[in-house]
Design a protein around this motif. Structure first.
Motif, PDB file in Angstrom:
ATOM      1  N   UNK A 142      46.087  47.927  38.058  1.00 28.91           N
ATOM      2  CA  UNK A 142      46.372  47.078  38.963  1.00 28.91           C
ATOM      3  C   UNK A 142      47.754  47.522  39.192  1.00 28.91           C
ATOM      4  N   UNK A 143      48.288  46.758  38.052  1.00 33.18           N
ATOM      5  CA  UNK A 143      50.096  47.082  38.891  1.00 33.18           C
ATOM      6  C   UNK A 143      50.113  49.065  39.123  1.00 33.18           C
ATOM      7  N   UNK A 144      49.610  49.690  38.117  1.00 36.44           N
ATOM      8  CA  UNK A 144      49.185  51.259  38.381  1.00 36.44           C
ATOM      9  C   UNK A 144      48.517  51.357  39.091  1.00 36.44           C
ATOM     10  N   UNK A 145      47.675  51.086  40.505  1.00 37.69           N
ATOM     11  CA  UNK A 145      47.552  51.220  40.877  1.00 37.69           C
ATOM     12  C   UNK A 145      48.040  50.677  42.723  1.00 37.69           C
ATOM     13  N   UNK A 146      48.847  49.658  42.320  1.00 38.14           N
ATOM     14  CA  UNK A 146      50.377  49.096  43.259  1.00 38.14           C
ATOM     15  C   UNK A 146      51.839  49.897  43.400  1.00 38.14           C
ATOM     16  N   UNK A 149      46.019  48.308  43.392  1.00 43.21           N
ATOM     17  CA  UNK A 149      44.294  48.282  43.120  1.00 43.21           C
ATOM     18  C   UNK A 149      43.400  49.358  43.362  1.00 43.21           C
ATOM     19  N   UNK A 150      44.048  50.213  44.426  1.00 45.81           N
ATOM     20  CA  UNK A 150      43.494  51.483  44.327  1.00 45.81           C
ATOM     21  C   UNK A 150      42.868  52.934  43.506  1.00 45.81           C
ATOM     22  N   UNK A 151      44.039  52.744  42.720  1.00 46.87           N
ATOM     23  CA  UNK A 151      43.665  53.570  41.823  1.00 46.87           C
ATOM     24  C   UNK A 151      43.143  52.986  40.591  1.00 46.87           C
ATOM     25  N   UNK A 180      43.285  32.340  44.913  1.00 51.63           N
ATOM     26  CA  UNK A 180      43.298  32.867  45.841  1.00 51.63           C
ATOM     27  C   UNK A 180      42.710  34.535  45.906  1.00 51.63           C
ATOM     28  N   UNK A 181      41.957  34.874  45.678  1.00 48.00           N
ATOM     29  CA  UNK A 181      41.530  36.024  45.615  1.00 48.00           C
ATOM     30  C   UNK A 181      40.452  35.922  46.208  1.00 48.00           C
ATOM     31  N   UNK A 182      39.825  34.572  45.858  1.00 48.34           N
ATOM     32  CA  UNK A 182      38.322  34.326  46.569  1.00 48.34           C
ATOM     33  C   UNK A 182      38.607  34.332  48.385  1.00 48.34           C
ATOM     34  N   UNK A 183      39.788  33.655  48.318  1.00 43.08           N
ATOM     35  CA  UNK A 183      40.147  32.842  49.662  1.00 43.08           C
ATOM     36  C   UNK A 183      40.019  34.061  50.545  1.00 43.08           C
ATOM     37  N   UNK A 184      41.185  34.922  49.892  1.00 47.93           N
ATOM     38  CA  UNK A 184      41.441  36.465  50.527  1.00 47.93           C
ATOM     39  C   UNK A 184      40.271  37.012  50.846  1.00 47.93           C
ATOM     40  N   UNK A 186      47.318  39.717  47.796  1.00 48.61           N
ATOM     41  CA  UNK A 186      45.798  39.421  47.407  1.00 48.61           C
ATOM     42  C   UNK A 186      46.347  40.629  45.953  1.00 48.61           C
ATOM     43  N   UNK A 187      46.694  41.976  46.066  1.00 49.54           N
ATOM     44  CA  UNK A 187      46.889  43.004  44.918  1.00 49.54           C
ATOM     45  C   UNK A 187      47.908  42.212  44.003  1.00 49.54           C
ATOM     46  N   UNK A 188      48.763  41.588  44.046  1.00 52.86           N
ATOM     47  CA  UNK A 188      49.930  41.708  43.440  1.00 52.86           C
ATOM     48  C   UNK A 188      49.160  39.820  43.258  1.00 52.86           C
ATOM     49  N   UNK A 189      48.629  38.709  44.178  1.00 50.29           N
ATOM     50  CA  UNK A 189      47.924  38.352  43.082  1.00 50.29           C
ATOM     51  C   UNK A 189      46.980  38.241  42.104  1.00 50.29           C
TER      52      UNK A 189
END
Length: 566
Positions: free
Chosen positions: A360-364, A1-3, A422-426, A125-128
């Motif tokens: 997102x997958x690029x950042x991961x 997610x960083x990038x 699940x993102x909100x929960x995280x 979280x990133x993969x979700x």
């Protein structure tokens, strides 16, 4: 997610690349870029970022999802559900805002999870988040097929034709480079904001009898057929089941709102921008969502045969209740124009969702949490392999060919909603750990630029409610009734698949990284990078103070009268 955040959410950041200027000049020729082939071109401007975030919050869930919720539960139920879930979303945004105002990380909420809570949570979280966006893209294509069926039913033109056309278009736009994508989405999102405000105004006029039929509807449909529809059972129990079932639609409608909080994560003046953005999120929810569902509930009966999701829907039924409202008012041609606008809404959402999935997958991949091939870019700075794998999942929309669009739409809503929850929960769990960490390290509320109004208790309450929705949102799959049948295994799988997958990611990461020390409140990293951010803010404020006061006055109208929308 960083990038993803580095590219998408930095305001006109300089190009960070190993290319020479000649290589950048020939970027449009294609091919892989630089020795490592992993750099993005930061061509998104602040106006692009802002409008992409707003456009993402006004999409299929509000325009089409309300139709399903209205048909199932009635206008009273959807008003309560959208208002309550909107409040929960506001608490999520407050939690995210408190962390972002303290330390605006380019990696966004995944970075906060790694620092303040547990690296395993950040990994999951990133993969979700990626799962959410690779599923919401085919969902938007399915919604497009639903919208087009208003003019051309699937019996005349197969839904697969429209899915193919839209899929080719969104993949092409994403492949042409981020500069073209940003400009395209800026204008489409601006159009969406104008249209939704026009719909709200028109709905209010129609409710008061300002349409060609001069029928002053008021709250007539709240009495007949009623404000609360019965679902599964009869009586009070049936009305409650109908209300609770709308929580899925309401949650789906708000998914993407957290993107607004992330966009301010790298604002030039985060100490001021972030609190303002969070406060304005409350008003956006009130105007765009709550007011919209209130008005549409006064204009369309929940059992209207023109509503595509109604039990007795006609063959030319509309996917959006707003189209049905205009058609019922007897305004010539406007229902077709609005349906065309909604088609543009859906197209814009599909386009931006594919972009976010790709980045997102690029950042991961750049963080070492996904195969390295997904961080390879071409001369345009486009992560072509990440785009390819994300586009492949969009092919799931072809389920429309063998099943009805309404059925497929519900399945995707189920899947996307659980990943969004699940993102909100995280985010809420991370905020709770953040508050514990700053208390352990003697960081007072007065030291923060923004404090969540309800503090840690608001996050606990929102967390409990999000978990409750996650486990009960598809309770109807367990029911046994002549009308709704027995156990629905397809809905069960799509409703709850995300939960075991999320837990597998967390515990799988822990098993493969056993040597990592746990994050405790006393050793959570609250400080790395903060000094640099403080220096940048001080420099920014100094530049602003040096500007001529006349320039500030020239922006008065925008700041006071327009900017709250954007």
């Amino acid at each position: 997610m960083a990038e993803l955040k580095n590219e998408a959410f930095s305001s006109e950041a300089p190009i960070k690349s190993e290319h020479s200027r000649d290589e950048i000049g020939t970027a449009e020729e294609g091919g892989l870029s630089g020795p490592d082939h992993v750099e993005l071109h930061r061509a998104l401007k602040a106006r692009h970022i802002t409008m992409i975030a707003i456009g993402g919050a006004i999409g299929t869930g509000l325009i089409i999802g309300t139709g399903e919720a209205l048909a199932k539960a009635g206008p009273g139920s959807i008003l309560i559900a959208y208002a309550w879930v909107g409040f929960i979303v506001y608490l999520v945004m407050c939690a995210l805002g408190e962390m972002a105002a303290w330390l605006p990380l380019p990696s966004g909420f995944t970075g906060y999870a790694v620092r303040f809570c547990d690296p395993a949570l950040g990994f999951a979280m990133g993969w979700t988040y990626w799962f959410k966006y690779i599923l919401v893209t085919p969902n938007q294509l399915t919604a497009a097929a639903l919208v087009i069926s208003y003019w051309l039913p699937p019996e005349k033109v197969n839904a697969g034709v429209w899915i193919t056309v839209f899929l080719i278009l969104i993949v092409s736009i994403n492949y042409f480079g981020v500069r073209f994508f940003g400009e395209f989405e800026f204008w489409l999102s601006s159009f969406k904001v104008i249209v939704i405000l026009g719909i709200i105004l028109l709905s209010f006029i129609l409710m008061l009898g300002g349409g060609p039929d001069h029928d002053r509807k008021g709250f007539r449909y709240w009495k007949d057929p009623g404000a609360f529809a019965e679902y599964i059972d009869t009586g009070a129990a049936g009305r409650f089941y109908g209300f609770w079932s709308t929580m899925v639609s309401a949650t789906f409608a708000y998914l993407g709102t957290e993107l607004v909080g992330v966009t301010v994560g790298e604002a030039q003046n985060p100490r001021r921008t972030i609190p303002r953005a969070i406060r304005l999120t409350f008003y956006r929810i009130l105007v765009f969502y709550v007011l919209s569902v209130l008005l549409v509930g006064t204009l369309v009966k929940y059992n209207d045969p023109k509503l595509a999701f109604a039990v007795n829907a006609s063959s030319s039924a509309a996917a959006s209740p707003f189209v049905v409202a205009i058609e019922n008012a007897g305004i010539p041609a406007l229902s077709h124009i609005l349906n065309a606008c909604i088609l543009l809404f859906v197209f814009s959402a599909a386009n931006s969702d594919l972009y976010i999935a790709t980045r997102t997958i690029y950042g991961l991949s750049r963080e070492g949490k996904a195969p390295k091939i997904f961080s390879r870019t071409d001369r345009r700075g486009v992560p072509i392999f990440a785009l390819g794998i994300s586009s492949l999942f969009a092919l799931l929309a072809y389920m429309n060919v063998s099943s009805s669009s309404k059925t497929v739409f519900k399945y995707f809503v189920n899947l996307v909603t659980i990943f969004g929850l699940l993102t909100w929960i995280s985010i809420l769990v991370t905020h709770i750990y953040f508050v514990r960490a700053r208390r352990a390290q003697n960081v007072l509320n007065s030291d923060l630029a923004y404090v969540a109004p309800l503090g840690i208790y608001g996050s606990y309450g929102a967390l409990a409610f999000c978990i409750l929705i996650a486990f009960t949102k598809n309770f109807n799959v367990f029911t046994h009734s002549p009308k709704y049948g027995n156990f629905d295994y397809k809905s069960f799988i799509t409703a709850y698949l995300g939960i075991p997958l999320y837990l597998i990611l967390i515990f799988g990461y822990k098993l493969t990284h056993r040597g990592q020390p746990p994050v405790t409140p006393s050793n959570a990293d609250l400080w790395s990078g903060k000094e640099e951010i403080d220096r940048q803010e001080a420099a920014y404020l100094a530049r602003k103070d040096a500007q001529v006061e006349k320039h500030a006055q020239s922006n008065w109208f925008y700041q006071k009268c327009v900017s709250w929308l954007f």
